[in-house]
Design an enzyme around this catalytic site. Sequence first.
Site, PDB file in Angstrom:
ATOM      1  N   MET A 172     -12.502  -1.268  -3.604  1.00  0.00           N
ATOM      2  CA  MET A 172     -12.191  -0.823  -2.238  1.00  0.00           C
ATOM      3  C   MET A 172     -13.432  -1.012  -1.355  1.00  0.00           C
ATOM      4  O   MET A 172     -14.529  -0.560  -1.702  1.00  0.00           O
ATOM      5  CB  MET A 172     -11.801   0.663  -2.222  1.00  0.00           C
ATOM      6  CG  MET A 172     -10.448   0.992  -2.830  1.00  0.00           C
ATOM      7  SD  MET A 172      -9.031   0.134  -2.108  1.00  0.00           S
ATOM      8  CE  MET A 172      -9.141   0.579  -0.373  1.00  0.00           C
ATOM      9  N   ASP A 196     -10.352  -5.020  -1.006  1.00  0.00           N
ATOM     10  CA  ASP A 196      -9.354  -4.453  -0.099  1.00  0.00           C
ATOM     11  C   ASP A 196     -10.008  -3.539   0.936  1.00  0.00           C
ATOM     12  O   ASP A 196     -10.609  -2.533   0.578  1.00  0.00           O
ATOM     13  CB  ASP A 196      -8.343  -3.649  -0.949  1.00  0.00           C
ATOM     14  CG  ASP A 196      -7.202  -3.078  -0.145  1.00  0.00           C
ATOM     15  OD1 ASP A 196      -7.070  -3.398   1.049  1.00  0.00           O
ATOM     16  OD2 ASP A 196      -6.425  -2.295  -0.737  1.00  0.00           O
ATOM     17  N   GLY A 197      -9.851  -3.929   2.203  1.00  0.00           N
ATOM     18  CA  GLY A 197     -10.307  -3.076   3.300  1.00  0.00           C
ATOM     19  C   GLY A 197     -11.314  -3.762   4.199  1.00  0.00           C
ATOM     20  O   GLY A 197     -12.383  -4.183   3.747  1.00  0.00           O
ATOM     21  N   GLY A 198     -10.941  -3.937   5.449  1.00  0.00           N
ATOM     22  CA  GLY A 198     -11.899  -4.489   6.417  1.00  0.00           C
ATOM     23  C   GLY A 198     -12.217  -5.959   6.225  1.00  0.00           C
ATOM     24  O   GLY A 198     -13.239  -6.445   6.730  1.00  0.00           O
ATOM     25  N   ASP A 258       0.834  -1.212   0.000  1.00  0.00           N
ATOM     26  CA  ASP A 258       0.000   0.000   0.000  1.00  0.00           C
ATOM     27  C   ASP A 258       0.863   1.255   0.000  1.00  0.00           C
ATOM     28  O   ASP A 258       1.472   1.602   1.004  1.00  0.00           O
ATOM     29  CB  ASP A 258      -0.881   0.009   1.250  1.00  0.00           C
ATOM     30  CG  ASP A 258      -2.095  -0.884   1.102  1.00  0.00           C
ATOM     31  OD1 ASP A 258      -2.756  -0.812   0.046  1.00  0.00           O
ATOM     32  OD2 ASP A 258      -2.379  -1.649   2.036  1.00  0.00           O
ATOM     33  N   GLY A 265      -5.072  -6.738   6.004  1.00  0.00           N
ATOM     34  CA  GLY A 265      -3.935  -6.112   6.675  1.00  0.00           C
ATOM     35  C   GLY A 265      -3.954  -6.399   8.157  1.00  0.00           C
ATOM     36  O   GLY A 265      -3.259  -7.297   8.651  1.00  0.00           O
ATOM     37  N   SER A 266      -4.791  -5.649   8.886  1.00  0.00           N
ATOM     38  CA  SER A 266      -4.819  -5.802  10.350  1.00  0.00           C
ATOM     39  C   SER A 266      -5.272  -7.200  10.763  1.00  0.00           C
ATOM     40  O   SER A 266      -4.822  -7.727  11.785  1.00  0.00           O
ATOM     41  CB  SER A 266      -5.724  -4.730  10.976  1.00  0.00           C
ATOM     42  OG  SER A 266      -6.958  -4.679  10.321  1.00  0.00           O
ATOM     43  N   GLY A 270      -6.697   4.897   2.795  1.00  0.00           N
ATOM     44  CA  GLY A 270      -5.865   5.793   3.611  1.00  0.00           C
ATOM     45  C   GLY A 270      -5.360   5.148   4.888  1.00  0.00           C
ATOM     46  O   GLY A 270      -4.295   5.494   5.374  1.00  0.00           O
ATOM     47  N   PHE A 271      -6.124   4.199   5.401  1.00  0.00           N
ATOM     48  CA  PHE A 271      -5.761   3.621   6.694  1.00  0.00           C
ATOM     49  C   PHE A 271      -6.122   2.142   6.751  1.00  0.00           C
ATOM     50  O   PHE A 271      -7.125   1.727   6.169  1.00  0.00           O
ATOM     51  CB  PHE A 271      -6.504   4.351   7.829  1.00  0.00           C
ATOM     52  CG  PHE A 271      -6.250   5.828   7.822  1.00  0.00           C
ATOM     53  CD1 PHE A 271      -5.118   6.362   8.441  1.00  0.00           C
ATOM     54  CD2 PHE A 271      -7.111   6.683   7.149  1.00  0.00           C
ATOM     55  CE1 PHE A 271      -4.863   7.722   8.400  1.00  0.00           C
ATOM     56  CE2 PHE A 271      -6.863   8.057   7.095  1.00  0.00           C
ATOM     57  CZ  PHE A 271      -5.741   8.568   7.718  1.00  0.00           C
ATOM     58  N   GLY A 272      -5.323   1.385   7.498  1.00  0.00           N
ATOM     59  CA  GLY A 272      -5.686   0.008   7.803  1.00  0.00           C
ATOM     60  C   GLY A 272      -6.658  -0.007   8.967  1.00  0.00           C
ATOM     61  O   GLY A 272      -6.901   1.018   9.614  1.00  0.00           O
ATOM     62  N   GLY A 273      -7.252  -1.156   9.219  1.00  0.00           N
ATOM     63  CA  GLY A 273      -8.085  -1.332  10.407  1.00  0.00           C
ATOM     64  C   GLY A 273      -9.456  -0.687  10.373  1.00  0.00           C
ATOM     65  O   GLY A 273     -10.086  -0.503  11.417  1.00  0.00           O
ATOM     66  N   MET A 320      -1.890   4.472  -4.115  1.00  0.00           N
ATOM     67  CA  MET A 320      -2.888   5.478  -3.708  1.00  0.00           C
ATOM     68  C   MET A 320      -2.186   6.824  -3.781  1.00  0.00           C
ATOM     69  O   MET A 320      -1.897   7.468  -2.767  1.00  0.00           O
ATOM     70  CB  MET A 320      -3.374   5.170  -2.285  1.00  0.00           C
ATOM     71  CG  MET A 320      -4.288   3.950  -2.248  1.00  0.00           C
ATOM     72  SD  MET A 320      -4.452   3.284  -0.586  1.00  0.00           S
ATOM     73  CE  MET A 320      -3.014   2.225  -0.553  1.00  0.00           C
TER      74      MET A 320
HETATM   75  C1  DX5 Z   1      -6.429   1.003   2.721  1.00  0.00           C
HETATM   76  C2  DX5 Z   1      -5.438   0.026   2.145  1.00  0.00           C
HETATM   77  C3  DX5 Z   1      -5.724  -1.372   2.558  1.00  0.00           C
HETATM   78  C4  DX5 Z   1      -5.609  -1.594   4.040  1.00  0.00           C
HETATM   79  C5  DX5 Z   1      -6.139  -2.936   4.415  1.00  0.00           C
HETATM   80  O1  DX5 Z   1      -6.141   2.255   2.277  1.00  0.00           O
HETATM   81  O2  DX5 Z   1      -5.462   0.066   0.750  1.00  0.00           O
HETATM   82  O3  DX5 Z   1      -4.911  -2.283   1.850  1.00  0.00           O
HETATM   83  O4  DX5 Z   1      -4.303  -1.452   4.487  1.00  0.00           O
HETATM   84  O5  DX5 Z   1      -6.067  -3.022   5.792  1.00  0.00           O
HETATM   85  P1  DX5 Z   1      -7.226  -3.709   6.635  1.00  0.00           P
HETATM   86  O6  DX5 Z   1      -7.302  -5.116   6.161  1.00  0.00           O
HETATM   87  O7  DX5 Z   1      -6.737  -3.584   8.034  1.00  0.00           O
HETATM   88  O8  DX5 Z   1      -8.478  -2.948   6.364  1.00  0.00           O
HETATM   89 ZN    ZN Z   2      -4.527  -1.637  -0.485  1.00  0.00          ZN
END
Ligand code: DX5
Ligand code: ZN
Length: 217
Positions: free
Chosen positions: A136, A174-176, A34, A196-197, A141-144, A67
Amino acid sequence: MNRLAPSILSADFSKLGEQVSLIEKGGAGIIHVDVMDGHFVPNISFGAAVMKSLTGKTKLPFDVHLMITDPDKYAPEFVTPQTEYITIHQEATIHLHRSIQVVKNLGVKVGVALNPATPISSLENVLSDIDMVLIMSVNPGFGGQKFIPVALEKVRALSKLKAEKGLNFDIEVDGGVTLGNVADVAGAGANLLVAGSAVFGADDIVKRCEDFNNIIK
Ligand code: DX5
Ligand code: ZN
Protein backbone atom coordinates in the site's frame (compact mmCIF):
# COMPACT_ATOMS: atom_id res chain seq x y z
CA MET A 1 4.42 -8.92 -17.80
CA ASN A 2 3.29 -5.70 -16.15
CA ARG A 3 -0.43 -5.10 -15.90
CA LEU A 4 -2.46 -1.97 -15.25
CA ALA A 5 -5.14 -2.57 -12.60
CA PRO A 6 -7.69 0.26 -12.63
CA SER A 7 -9.59 0.52 -9.34
CA ILE A 8 -13.34 0.78 -9.91
CA LEU A 9 -13.60 2.58 -6.56
CA SER A 10 -13.09 5.78 -8.57
CA ALA A 11 -15.50 4.80 -11.38
CA ASP A 12 -18.90 6.37 -11.95
CA PHE A 13 -21.07 3.67 -10.35
CA SER A 14 -24.14 4.82 -12.30
CA LYS A 15 -22.46 3.51 -15.47
CA LEU A 16 -20.03 0.93 -14.18
CA GLY A 17 -20.47 -1.49 -17.08
CA GLU A 18 -19.65 1.20 -19.66
CA GLN A 19 -16.63 2.39 -17.70
CA VAL A 20 -15.27 -1.12 -17.45
CA SER A 21 -15.62 -1.48 -21.24
CA LEU A 22 -13.48 1.64 -21.61
CA ILE A 23 -10.62 0.32 -19.48
CA GLU A 24 -10.77 -2.99 -21.35
CA LYS A 25 -10.54 -1.13 -24.65
CA GLY A 26 -7.60 0.88 -23.31
CA GLY A 27 -5.66 -2.29 -22.50
CA ALA A 28 -6.11 -2.66 -18.73
CA GLY A 29 -4.92 -6.05 -17.55
CA ILE A 30 -7.15 -6.68 -14.53
CA ILE A 31 -9.93 -4.93 -12.58
CA HIS A 32 -8.99 -3.87 -9.06
CA VAL A 33 -11.99 -4.29 -6.75
CA ASP A 34 -11.70 -2.31 -3.48
CA VAL A 35 -13.95 -3.74 -0.79
CA MET A 36 -14.23 -1.63 2.39
CA ASP A 37 -16.28 -2.44 5.45
CA GLY A 38 -16.26 0.77 7.51
CA HIS A 39 -14.46 -1.15 10.27
CA PHE A 40 -10.98 -2.12 9.07
CA VAL A 41 -10.93 1.16 7.13
CA PRO A 42 -12.93 4.34 7.76
CA ASN A 43 -15.07 4.04 4.62
CA ILE A 44 -17.65 1.71 3.10
CA SER A 45 -17.44 0.94 -0.62
CA PHE A 46 -19.41 -2.00 -2.05
CA GLY A 47 -19.73 -5.75 -1.72
CA ALA A 48 -19.64 -8.85 -3.88
CA ALA A 49 -22.96 -8.12 -5.62
CA VAL A 50 -21.51 -5.08 -7.38
CA MET A 51 -18.48 -7.05 -8.57
CA LYS A 52 -20.65 -9.94 -9.69
CA SER A 53 -22.78 -7.57 -11.79
CA LEU A 54 -19.70 -7.28 -14.04
CA THR A 55 -19.25 -10.99 -14.64
CA GLY A 56 -19.81 -11.77 -18.29
CA LYS A 57 -19.77 -8.02 -19.14
CA THR A 58 -15.97 -8.00 -19.41
CA LYS A 59 -13.28 -10.55 -20.12
CA LEU A 60 -10.91 -8.94 -17.62
CA PRO A 61 -10.13 -10.89 -14.46
CA PHE A 62 -10.91 -9.53 -10.98
CA ASP A 63 -8.28 -8.49 -8.45
CA VAL A 64 -10.18 -8.36 -5.15
CA HIS A 65 -8.65 -6.19 -2.41
CA LEU A 66 -10.42 -6.94 0.85
CA MET A 67 -10.04 -4.07 3.32
CA ILE A 68 -12.25 -5.83 5.83
CA THR A 69 -12.17 -7.36 9.26
CA ASP A 70 -12.72 -11.13 9.19
CA PRO A 71 -11.60 -11.90 5.63
CA ASP A 72 -11.95 -15.66 6.28
CA LYS A 73 -15.70 -15.24 6.59
CA TYR A 74 -16.33 -13.10 3.51
CA ALA A 75 -13.67 -14.18 1.00
CA PRO A 76 -15.84 -17.02 -0.40
CA GLU A 77 -18.44 -14.48 -1.59
CA PHE A 78 -15.88 -13.02 -4.02
CA VAL A 79 -15.08 -16.23 -5.84
CA THR A 80 -16.29 -16.20 -9.47
CA PRO A 81 -14.83 -17.77 -12.62
CA GLN A 82 -13.22 -14.36 -13.27
CA THR A 83 -11.64 -13.93 -9.83
CA GLU A 84 -7.87 -14.19 -10.20
CA TYR A 85 -6.64 -12.83 -6.84
CA ILE A 86 -8.20 -12.34 -3.44
CA THR A 87 -5.97 -10.17 -1.26
CA ILE A 88 -6.34 -9.90 2.49
CA HIS A 89 -4.59 -7.48 4.85
CA GLN A 90 -1.84 -8.66 7.15
CA GLU A 91 -3.25 -6.28 9.77
CA ALA A 92 -6.81 -7.59 9.49
CA THR A 93 -6.23 -11.14 10.65
CA ILE A 94 -4.65 -12.52 13.80
CA HIS A 95 -3.93 -15.89 12.19
CA LEU A 96 -2.46 -14.84 8.85
CA HIS A 97 -1.23 -18.31 7.96
CA ARG A 98 -4.73 -19.74 8.43
CA SER A 99 -6.37 -16.91 6.43
CA ILE A 100 -3.95 -17.54 3.56
CA GLN A 101 -4.95 -21.21 3.52
CA VAL A 102 -8.65 -20.27 3.59
CA VAL A 103 -8.22 -18.19 0.41
CA LYS A 104 -5.99 -20.77 -1.27
CA ASN A 105 -8.60 -23.45 -0.64
CA LEU A 106 -11.11 -21.37 -2.59
CA GLY A 107 -9.05 -22.10 -5.72
CA VAL A 108 -7.93 -18.53 -6.42
CA LYS A 109 -4.56 -16.81 -6.10
CA VAL A 110 -3.92 -15.32 -2.67
CA GLY A 111 -2.40 -11.91 -2.00
CA VAL A 112 -1.41 -10.24 1.26
CA ALA A 113 -1.51 -6.45 1.59
CA LEU A 114 0.72 -4.37 3.84
CA ASN A 115 -0.23 -0.92 5.11
CA PRO A 116 2.46 1.77 4.83
CA ALA A 117 3.61 1.24 8.45
CA THR A 118 3.78 -2.57 8.26
CA PRO A 119 7.24 -3.95 7.42
CA ILE A 120 7.81 -6.58 4.74
CA SER A 121 9.59 -8.68 7.38
CA SER A 122 6.12 -9.46 8.77
CA LEU A 123 5.63 -11.76 5.75
CA GLU A 124 8.93 -13.62 6.09
CA ASN A 125 7.36 -16.89 7.18
CA VAL A 126 4.55 -16.95 4.61
CA LEU A 127 6.23 -15.58 1.48
CA SER A 128 6.56 -18.99 -0.14
CA ASP A 129 2.82 -19.65 0.39
CA ILE A 130 1.44 -16.62 -1.39
CA ASP A 131 0.95 -15.49 -4.99
CA MET A 132 1.13 -11.74 -4.50
CA VAL A 133 2.23 -9.03 -2.07
CA LEU A 134 0.33 -5.76 -2.24
CA ILE A 135 2.36 -2.80 -1.02
CA MET A 136 0.00 0.00 0.00
CA SER A 137 1.33 3.41 -1.00
CA VAL A 138 -1.47 5.24 0.86
CA ASN A 139 -3.30 4.46 4.07
CA PRO A 140 -6.25 2.44 2.79
CA GLY A 141 -9.77 3.81 2.83
CA PHE A 142 -10.01 6.38 0.08
CA GLY A 143 -9.08 6.98 -3.54
CA GLY A 144 -7.28 10.12 -4.65
CA GLN A 145 -4.63 10.27 -1.90
CA LYS A 146 -0.99 11.18 -2.31
CA PHE A 147 1.67 8.48 -2.88
CA ILE A 148 3.74 7.73 0.26
CA PRO A 149 7.39 7.36 -0.90
CA VAL A 150 8.38 4.67 1.62
CA ALA A 151 6.38 2.27 -0.58
CA LEU A 152 9.10 2.46 -3.24
CA GLU A 153 11.78 1.38 -0.76
CA LYS A 154 9.56 -1.50 0.33
CA VAL A 155 9.04 -2.64 -3.27
CA ARG A 156 12.79 -2.57 -3.92
CA ALA A 157 13.54 -4.53 -0.77
CA LEU A 158 10.81 -7.05 -1.56
CA SER A 159 12.07 -7.53 -5.14
CA LYS A 160 15.52 -8.20 -3.80
CA LEU A 161 14.22 -10.71 -1.27
CA LYS A 162 12.16 -12.41 -3.97
CA ALA A 163 15.26 -12.85 -6.17
CA GLU A 164 17.39 -14.07 -3.26
CA LYS A 165 14.82 -16.68 -2.26
CA GLY A 166 14.04 -17.68 -5.86
CA LEU A 167 10.32 -17.01 -5.36
CA ASN A 168 7.94 -15.76 -8.02
CA PHE A 169 5.04 -13.96 -6.33
CA ASP A 170 3.63 -10.84 -7.96
CA ILE A 171 4.21 -7.40 -6.47
CA GLU A 172 1.35 -4.91 -6.60
CA VAL A 173 1.39 -1.25 -5.64
CA ASP A 174 -1.81 0.54 -4.71
CA GLY A 175 -2.52 4.18 -3.94
CA GLY A 176 -1.55 7.49 -5.48
CA VAL A 177 -0.13 5.93 -8.65
CA THR A 178 -0.12 8.41 -11.57
CA LEU A 179 1.43 8.80 -15.01
CA GLY A 180 4.12 10.83 -13.23
CA ASN A 181 5.33 8.13 -10.84
CA VAL A 182 4.34 4.81 -12.44
CA ALA A 183 7.71 4.39 -14.18
CA ASP A 184 9.44 4.53 -10.79
CA VAL A 185 6.97 2.09 -9.28
CA ALA A 186 7.38 -0.44 -12.09
CA GLY A 187 11.13 0.18 -12.13
CA ALA A 188 11.31 -0.71 -8.43
CA GLY A 189 9.89 -4.15 -9.24
CA ALA A 190 6.08 -3.92 -9.12
CA ASN A 191 4.28 -5.77 -11.92
CA LEU A 192 0.67 -4.99 -10.95
CA LEU A 193 0.00 -1.27 -10.96
CA VAL A 194 -3.25 -0.06 -9.41
CA ALA A 195 -4.61 3.34 -10.44
CA GLY A 196 -8.03 4.63 -9.47
CA SER A 197 -8.49 8.38 -9.76
CA ALA A 198 -5.66 8.64 -12.32
CA VAL A 199 -7.68 6.40 -14.67
CA PHE A 200 -11.33 7.17 -13.97
CA GLY A 201 -10.70 10.88 -13.36
CA ALA A 202 -9.45 11.28 -16.93
CA ASP A 203 -11.63 12.87 -19.61
CA ASP A 204 -10.58 10.11 -21.99
CA ILE A 205 -10.34 6.89 -20.00
CA VAL A 206 -9.29 4.74 -22.97
CA LYS A 207 -6.40 7.04 -23.81
CA ARG A 208 -5.35 7.27 -20.16
CA CYS A 209 -5.05 3.48 -19.98
CA GLU A 210 -3.02 3.48 -23.20
CA ASP A 211 -0.74 6.17 -21.77
CA PHE A 212 -0.16 4.07 -18.67
CA ASN A 213 0.56 1.01 -20.80
CA ASN A 214 3.06 2.90 -22.93
CA ILE A 215 5.05 3.53 -19.75
CA ILE A 216 4.74 0.19 -17.99
CA LYS A 217 4.93 -2.30 -20.85
C1 DX5 B 1 -7.25 2.67 -1.22
C2 DX5 B 1 -7.58 1.67 -2.29
C3 DX5 B 1 -6.94 2.00 -3.59
C4 DX5 B 1 -7.42 3.30 -4.17
C5 DX5 B 1 -6.57 3.70 -5.34
O1 DX5 B 1 -7.82 2.29 -0.05
O2 DX5 B 1 -7.15 0.39 -1.92
O3 DX5 B 1 -7.11 0.95 -4.52
O4 DX5 B 1 -8.75 3.25 -4.55
O5 DX5 B 1 -7.02 4.93 -5.76
P1 DX5 B 1 -6.01 6.06 -6.23
O6 DX5 B 1 -5.28 5.49 -7.40
O7 DX5 B 1 -6.91 7.19 -6.59
O8 DX5 B 1 -5.11 6.35 -5.09
ZN1 ZN C 1 -6.97 -1.28 -3.50
